[in-house]
Design a protein around this motif. Structure first.
Motif, PDB file in Angstrom:
ATOM      1  N   ASP A  82      74.748 -21.821  27.643  1.00 59.43           N
ATOM      2  CA  ASP A  82      75.908 -21.097  27.129  1.00 59.43           C
ATOM      3  C   ASP A  82      75.542 -19.630  26.956  1.00 59.43           C
ATOM      4  O   ASP A  82      74.819 -19.256  26.028  1.00 59.43           O
ATOM      5  N   THR A 123      77.959 -17.242  26.585  1.00 61.49           N
ATOM      6  CA  THR A 123      78.887 -16.873  25.514  1.00 61.49           C
ATOM      7  C   THR A 123      79.620 -18.142  25.101  1.00 61.49           C
ATOM      8  O   THR A 123      79.347 -19.223  25.611  1.00 61.49           O
ATOM      9  N   ASN A 124      80.575 -18.010  24.208  1.00 56.59           N
ATOM     10  CA  ASN A 124      81.334 -19.177  23.790  1.00 56.59           C
ATOM     11  C   ASN A 124      82.356 -19.608  24.829  1.00 56.59           C
ATOM     12  O   ASN A 124      83.046 -20.616  24.637  1.00 56.59           O
ATOM     13  N   TRP A 125      82.485 -18.871  25.951  1.00 59.41           N
ATOM     14  CA  TRP A 125      83.439 -19.261  26.997  1.00 59.41           C
ATOM     15  C   TRP A 125      82.826 -19.281  28.393  1.00 59.41           C
ATOM     16  O   TRP A 125      83.499 -19.629  29.361  1.00 59.41           O
ATOM     17  N   LYS A 130      79.332 -20.532  30.698  1.00 61.08           N
ATOM     18  CA  LYS A 130      78.067 -21.239  30.793  1.00 61.08           C
ATOM     19  C   LYS A 130      77.648 -21.325  32.255  1.00 61.08           C
ATOM     20  O   LYS A 130      78.498 -21.341  33.157  1.00 61.08           O
ATOM     21  N   ARG A 153      88.877 -19.862  29.117  1.00 62.34           N
ATOM     22  CA  ARG A 153      89.553 -19.076  28.088  1.00 62.34           C
ATOM     23  C   ARG A 153      90.818 -19.807  27.658  1.00 62.34           C
ATOM     24  O   ARG A 153      91.107 -20.907  28.146  1.00 62.34           O
ATOM     25  N   GLN A 154      91.569 -19.204  26.777  1.00 60.17           N
ATOM     26  CA  GLN A 154      92.743 -19.876  26.245  1.00 60.17           C
ATOM     27  C   GLN A 154      93.793 -20.131  27.321  1.00 60.17           C
ATOM     28  O   GLN A 154      94.471 -21.158  27.315  1.00 60.17           O
ATOM     29  N   GLU A 165      90.851 -21.087  33.253  1.00 62.40           N
ATOM     30  CA  GLU A 165      89.489 -21.565  33.398  1.00 62.40           C
ATOM     31  C   GLU A 165      89.091 -21.507  34.862  1.00 62.40           C
ATOM     32  O   GLU A 165      89.951 -21.580  35.754  1.00 62.40           O
TER      33      GLU A 165
END
Length: 720
Positions: A246, A248-250, A252, A284-285, A288
Motif C-alpha cells: 500500500d 497510499t490509502n487508495w 497499491k 477512489r470514491q 477504480e
C-alpha cells in the motif's frame, strides 16, 4: 501394528464354434505389515513425530493358452511377476514455542502394489461376453518422497520476552524435496528422480528473494533429463502468494522479476528466460483502475523472443445514473530467429463504454472500440461503435423493449487479399410481453450485413470480423453457420419464443426461428428451427425433455434433423428408484443420405428393509433394459443395427455382513439375429477385518462365433 493379506484366483475358459480358444487361470497374492507410532516432543512444547515402518510383497502367476492354435503368440502367454518393497513414513516437526524457528523433515514410501487385468494377449480384446478378469501386470516399484523445510524468523505465539530482538531477524526459509519413482518390472517401466531446492529470504518489508533449483533425471530416456535454476525478487512470499504494498490509502502495487535457466540433455529443449511483472490497483470514491503488465525475454532453439503485455482496466461513476468503463491493451511480440530473420506481431486496442439513464423509462448505452493489429508486415486497423437502449420497469411491467445497432469497419493492408476495406453492420430489435409471472413471450429480429473485401488472415483480440457467422448450432455440424470469410452478405434471424411456468417447479418453453443468409454470388441459405423444452422437478421426481427440428435449404439442397432427448427419474422413498433416458434423432446428413439413431436406457430397482431392530437392507432386486438402433440410408442402404439387452438382478442379505446375489443378461443383436445369454452368481462377506467373495459367470452366444465362456473367481482379503 496393522497388516493385510489378499489372495485371488480366476479361472476362465472360452469356446468358439465348438473349439476351445482360451484356457486360462490366474493367481495373485499380496501381503503387507505396517508398524505405526506418533507422539509429542516434550508435551508438544518442542514438536511432534510420526513413524511408520513396514513391508509389502505381492505376486501373480497367469497362464493363458489357446488349445486350438498352440503357435499363436498372442493366445499363449504366461505373464508372471513378484515384487516387494519397504513401506515407511517418517515425519518430525520441531516447533519450539520459545524460538523463532520451525523445522519439518519427512520421508515416506507408502506406494501400494496394484494389479492390472486384461492388458495383454487375446484377453485384451473386446469380443468376450464376460470380462476375463485375468491379472496380466503388476504395478509396484519405488515412490519415495523426502524433504525438509526450515522456517526461521518471527512467528506468532512466542512465549518469551525476546520478541523485540527476534523481530530484527529476517525471515528465511529453506525447502528441499526429493521424489524418486522406479518400477522397471512393469509393462510400462519408469525410473526417474526429481530434486528441488528452494531458498527464500525476506529482505525488507514485503521484498522477497527466491532461489530455486530443479534437477530431473530420467534413466530410461535420458533425453528428458534437465536442470533448471531460477532467481526471483519481488513481492512473492515464501508460499508463492503475491503480496501487495500500500503506497497510499487508495494505491497499491505488486512487482517481481525472475530469471530462469533451463538446461536439458537435449540442447533443443534448453532456454533462458527473463520475466518482469508490474501489477497496480487504484480505487477512489468514483473510479477504480487496475493493470497487470508483464515483460518476457526468451532465448530458445527458435531464437530470441521479446514479448510485452500492458493491460489497463478502469471503471467509475460520473453521476448517480451514469457509469463508465474502459480498457486499454497492448501486446508486442518479436522473434529474432537464428538465421537472422525476424517475425513481429502486435495488437493494441482500447474500449470505452457509457451506461446512462438507469432510472429513466429507457436506458441508453454506447460504446466505441479501436484496434490496430500487425502480423509480419500485414496491418489491420479496426473500429467498432454501437448504441443500445432498453426499457425499465418504469416504462411497463408487462412489456419490455430492447434495440441495438453497431457497426465495424476494417482497413487492411498487405494482407492475404492485399489492401482492402470491410464493413460489418448489425441491428437487433427485441420485444417481450409478460402478461403474468408465469407466462412470457419474446420476439426478436437480428439483421446483419457485410460489404467490401473480407480481411481473412487477421485475428483480432476484441473486434471480430463476421462474429455472428461462426456460431455453433450445438446439434449437428450440418447446421453450423457459416463461412465467416465471405464478403458481401445480408442475414436475417427472426425468433419467436414462449416461456410458461404454470407451477413453481415446472417450466415449458418453445421457440421458432428463421435464419436466412443471402451471400453475394452464392445461393440463399436458410435454416428453420423449431425447439421445445420441458423441465419439471420435485423432491422425488425429475423430468427433463428436449426436442428440436432443423430444416436447411441451401440453393435447393435440403438437409434436416430431428433430435430429441430426455431424462426421467423417480425416487419416492428409499425402497424404489426408477429412471429412463432416451435419445432419438433422424434426418438427412446430406441431401442424399439419411441417418436414424435411437438409444433408450431404463432402470428399476426396489429394496426391502427389515422392520425389526436396526433397519438394514435385506433384499434388492433390479431390472435394466437397453435398446440401441442405428441405420443409414443413402446410395447404399446399410443393414439395420439394433442391440437389445435385458438385465435382471437380485442381492439377498441373510445377515448384515453376508450377501448372496445373481443376475442374468439377455441380448438380441441384429442383423443375423445373434442372441447372448450371461448368468452370474456371487456370494460374499464384508466384515471390518475380513472380506471374501466367490463369483461364477457363464455366457453363451448363438450366432457369429457361437461363443461359450465360463469364469470362476475367488478373493479373500484379511486385515489385522
Amino acid at each position: 501394528m496393522s497388516g493385510e493379506a489378499e489372495l485371488g484366483y480366476v479361472g476362465y475358459d472360452a469356446e468358439a464354434n465348438g473349439k476351445k480358444v482360451v484356457s486360462a487361470h490366474s493367481f495373485e497374492q499380496r501381503y503387507s505389515l505396517l508398524y505405526q507410532n506418533d507422539g509429542l516432543l516434550y508435551g508438544g512444547r518442542v514438536g511432534s513425530y510420526d513413524v511408520n515402518l513396514g513391508y509389502e510383497w505381492g505376486s501373480f502367476d497367469t497362464r493363458i493358452k489357446n488349445p486350438s492354435d498352440p503357435t499363436d503368440p498372442a493366445g499363449n502367454i504366461n505373464p508372471s511377476i513378484s515384487a516387494g518393497h519397504l513401506l515407511y513414513r517418517g515425519e518430525i516437526i520441531v516447533d519450539p514455542l520459545e524460538l523463532p524457528m520451525k523445522l519439518k523433515a519427512y520421508s515416506y514410501e507408502l506406494n501400494r502394489i496394484s494389479f492390472i487385468q486384461n492388458s495383454v494377449g487375446t484377453v485384451s480384446g473386446g469380443s468376450s461376453l464376460i470380462g476375463p478378469g485375468l491379472t496380466t501386470d503388476l504395478l509396484d516399484g519405488l515412490s519415495i518422497n523426502s524433504g525438509v523445510t526450515m522456517l526461521f524468523g518471527v512467528k506468532n505465539g512466542l512465549t518469551n520476552g525476546y520478541n523485540a530482538i527476534f523481530q530484527h531477524i529476517p525471515l528465511v526459509m529453506v525447502d528441499y524435496r526429493d521424489e524418486l519413482r522406479k518400477d522397471t518390472k512393469s509393462a510400462t517401466p519408469v525410473d526417474t528422480r526429481l530434486r528441488r531446492l528452494a531458498f527464500v529470504s525476506l529482505n525488507k518489508r514485503d521484498n522477497w528473494f527466491h532461489y530455486r533449483t530443479t534437477r530431473f533425471e530420467d534413466h530410461l530416456n535420458p533425453t528428458l533429463s534437465f536442470t533448471e535454476s531460477q532467481f526471483q525478487l519481488g513481492t512473492i512470499d515464501h508460499m508463492l502468494t503475491r503480496r501487495w504494498i500500500d503506497l497510499t490509502n487508495w494505491l497499491k502495487i505488486s512487482t517481481d522479476g525472475q530469471f530462469t535457466k533451463h538446461s536439458s540433455v537435449d540442447p533443443t529443449n534448453s532456454y533462458e528466460a527473463y520475466d518482469l511483472n508490474f501489477f497496480a490497483a487504484a480505487a477512489r470514491q468514483t473510479w477504480e483502475a487496475r493493470t497487470f503488465s508483464s515483460f518476457t525475454r526468451l532465448q530458445d532453439r527458435n531464437g530470441l523472443t521479446l514479448e510485452r503485455t500492458v493491460p489497463l482496466y478502469a471503471n467509475g461513476v460520473l453521476k448517480s445514473d451514469v457509469e463508465w468503463k474502459g480498457t486499454f491493451y497492448t501486446r508486442d511480440r518479436r522473434l529474432r530467429r537464428l538465421d537472422g530473420s525476424e517475425s513481429q506481431k502486435s495488437d493494441r486496442n482500447g474500449t470505452l463504454r457509457l451506461d446512462m439513464f438507469s432510472r429513466a423509462l429507457f436506458t441508453l448505452g454506447t460504446f466505441a472500440k479501436v484496434e490496430h493489429s500487425e502480423n509480419d508486415g500485414a496491418r489491420l486497423l479496426s473500429f467498432e461503435g454501437g448504441v443500445e437502449t432498453a426499457s425499465t420497469r418504469r416504462f411497463s411491467r408487462v412489456y419490455s423493449l430492447f434495440a441495438s445497432y453497431n457497426v465495424k469497419y476494417f482497413d487492411a493492408s498487405n494482407g492475404l487479399v492485399s489492401d482492402s476495406t470491410y464493413l460489418n453492420q448489425n441491428a437487433v430489435v427485441r420485444g417481450t410481453y409478460a402478461p403474468s409471472q408465469t407466462l412470457r413471450f419474446d420476439l426478436e429480429e437480428n439483421v446483419s450485413a457485410g460489404s467490401g473485401t473480407n480481411p481473412r488472415d487477421f485475428s483480432n483480440q476484441t473486434i471480430i470480423v463476421n462474429s455472428g457467422l461462426s456460431s455453433n448450432s450445438g446439434v449437428s455440424s450440418t447446421f453450423d453457420r457459416r463461412d465467416e470469410n465471405i464478403n458481401d452478405y445480408l442475414r436475417s434471424v427472426t425468433t419467436l419464443a414462449g416461456y410458461w411456468t404454470p407451477r413453481p417447479r415446472l417450466r415449458v418453453s418453445a421457440a421458432l426461428s428463421e435464419d436466412i443468409l443471402v451471400p453475394s454470388g452464392a445461393p440463399t441459405d436458410s435454416v428453420t428451427t423449431v425447439r421445445g423444452d420441458v423441465d419439471y422437478s420435485l423432491s422425488d421426481f425429475t423430468m427433463r425433455l428436449r426436442g428440436s427440428y432443423r430444416y436447411r435449404n441451401q440453393g435447393g439442397e435440403v438437409t434436416d434433423l430431428f433430435d430429441g432427448q430426455g431424462v426421467v427419474e423417480y425416487k419416492p422413498n428409499r425402497n424404489l428408484e426408477a429412471s429412463l433416458y432416451y435419445i432419438y434423432s433422424f434426418g438427412h446428413d446430406t441431401p442424399t443420405t439419411r441417418t436414424e439413431v435411437a438409444d433408450i436406457r431404463q432402470r428399476l430397482s426396489y429394496s426391502f428393509y427389515s422392520t425389526r431392530g436396526l433397519a438394514r437392507k435385506v433384499l434388492e432386486i433390479s431390472e435394466e433394459y437397453d435398446y440401441n438402433r442405428t441405420q443409414n440410408f443413402g446410395t447404399t442402404v446399410t443393414a439395420l443395427t439394433t442391440t437389445q439387452r435385458l438385465t435382471l438382478g437380485a442381492r439377498y442379505y441373510p445377515i448384515s455382513r453376508l450377501y448372496v446375489g445373481g443376475n442374468a443378461r439377455f441380448s438380441l443383436l441384429e442383423p443375423n439375429s445373434v442372441t447372448e445369454q450371461v448368468y452370474n452368481a456371487t456370494v460374499g462377506v464384508t466384515f471390518s477385518k475380513l472380506q471374501a467373495s466367490l463369483d461364477y459367470s457363464y455366457g453363451k452366444r448363438d450366432g457369429n462365433d457361437n461363443r461359450i465362456e465360463k469364469r470362476i473367481a475367488a478373493n479373500v482379503r484379511k486385515f489385522f
